[in-house]
Design an enzyme around this catalytic site. Structure first.
Site, PDB file in Angstrom:
ATOM      1  N   ASP A 132       0.839  -1.202   0.000  1.00  0.00           N
ATOM      2  CA  ASP A 132       0.000   0.000   0.000  1.00  0.00           C
ATOM      3  C   ASP A 132       0.873   1.251   0.000  1.00  0.00           C
ATOM      4  O   ASP A 132       1.954   1.259   0.591  1.00  0.00           O
ATOM      5  CB  ASP A 132      -0.894   0.036   1.247  1.00  0.00           C
ATOM      6  CG  ASP A 132      -2.063  -0.925   1.149  1.00  0.00           C
ATOM      7  OD1 ASP A 132      -2.419  -1.317   0.033  1.00  0.00           O
ATOM      8  OD2 ASP A 132      -2.612  -1.294   2.205  1.00  0.00           O
ATOM      9  N   ARG A 182      -1.954  -0.989  -8.321  1.00  0.00           N
ATOM     10  CA  ARG A 182      -3.286  -0.515  -7.943  1.00  0.00           C
ATOM     11  C   ARG A 182      -3.258   1.011  -8.058  1.00  0.00           C
ATOM     12  O   ARG A 182      -2.409   1.674  -7.443  1.00  0.00           O
ATOM     13  CB  ARG A 182      -3.612  -0.926  -6.501  1.00  0.00           C
ATOM     14  CG  ARG A 182      -4.971  -0.405  -6.019  1.00  0.00           C
ATOM     15  CD  ARG A 182      -5.125  -0.554  -4.510  1.00  0.00           C
ATOM     16  NE  ARG A 182      -5.002  -1.932  -4.081  1.00  0.00           N
ATOM     17  CZ  ARG A 182      -4.552  -2.310  -2.893  1.00  0.00           C
ATOM     18  NH1 ARG A 182      -4.163  -1.406  -2.000  1.00  0.00           N
ATOM     19  NH2 ARG A 182      -4.470  -3.580  -2.579  1.00  0.00           N
TER      20      ARG A 182
END
Length: 305
Positions: A132, A182
């Site tokens: 992330d 992502r």
């Protein structure tokens, strides 16, 4: 008013005293809508149910303010436990994690040791791991670590944020690594010196980086709840004959579940980001900051009790 609420909840998300209280009192006040539970066993049940509906998953053991080696090692152990649970239960699930919870703010050696432990275990069980992205101050360091790990492992990706000016250049720079990325709008409060202050500019940049990454031939996870961005992606892939196995949509657990299932029915890969663990407070506050509708839902839940 909306911006004031957003700033208020982002401010609350960084409060260490409230984080400790939340750990003590468990998943009350509506947080269980967005967090799968406090244990891996509960998270596995949630993932099984999502998988039954045709939804793929990425699981994340929540953790904030990790500032010592022992805690970072424990966080890595939780990630390894999650990978083993995915393997043992044959779940359609990946793993997501934050570099700060692996020791990013403590030392490079610690974070690399923990990441290699996790990726070695993930390789055994065929699990993909996404790093992330956090706030701007940690962006370059996260990308540097990703590049190093990508030279050693195939089963690792990361996240880029559309609200940062630098992201277009990062897409170009990372193309040599053929990365699985992502792409998100971005959920941290950043200075206008490093991030687009206006939503319309963020949206335009989001479309631009989705197009760049897809046309570079790389796997693209479009993480959004915004119908305009979803429709843009659908049109783009149709126009350029991009196959459905080169991209997916991603949304957060508890937000727009009907839309998630609809995308599955339309034949798209739809992955749900499923967080779990006792350290849910900061994550929950950021979800409230993102959408005022979430606040209304939570208040309704409190007054029903």
């Amino acid at each position: 008013m909306e911006q004031l609420m957003r700033d208020f909840f982002l401010f609350l998300s960084k409060n260490k005293t409230l984080t400790k209280l939340a750990k003590r009192y468990g998943l009350r006040f509506g947080a269980s809508r967005f967090v799968a539970g406090e244990t891996i066993e509960r998270a596995v049940e949630v993932i099984k149910e999502l998988n039954r509906k045709g939804l793929a998953v990425t699981i994340d053991y929540l953790g904030e303010f990790v500032d010592n080696e022992q805690e970072a090692n424990e966080m890595a152990n939780h990630s390894i436990e999650a990978i083993r649970a995915i393997g043992a239960n044959q779940l359609n699930s990946q793993l997501s994690l934050k570099m700060t919870s692996m020791g990013l703010d403590i030392s490079d050696e610690l974070v690399m040791k923990n990441m290699r432990r996790i990726l070695d275990e993930a390789k055994i069980h065929g699990v993909f791991v996404t790093i992330d992205m956090e706030d701007y101050s940690r962006c370059q360091k996260t990308i540097d670590i990703f590049k190093q790990l990508k030279k050693e492992y195939d089963n690792v990706g990361t996240v880029l944020q559309a609200y940062l000016y630098r992201t277009e250049k990062d897409i170009e720079d990372l193309n040599a690594y053929h990365p699985n990325l992502r792409l998100v709008k971005g959920a941290y409060k950043e200075s206008p010196e490093v991030a687009f202050p206006d939503k319309k500019d963020v949206d335009e940049n989001f479309k631009k980086i989705i197009k760049m990454h897809l046309l570079n031939g790389n796997y693209t996870a479009v993480a959004t709840h915004d119908d305009a961005i979803i429709e843009y992606t659908k049109q783009l892939v149709k126009e350029h004959n991009i196959p459905n196995n080169q991209f997916e949509f991603q949304m957060l657990y508890g937000i727009r579940p009907e839309r998630q299932e609809q995308l599955v029915r339309e034949g798209y890969t739809m992955r749900v980001y499923v967080p779990y663990g006792t350290d849910w407070y900061g994550y929950f506050m950021r979800r409230l900051a993102e959408r005022p509708a979430n606040v209304a839902f939570v208040l309704k839940g409190i007054f029903k009790k």
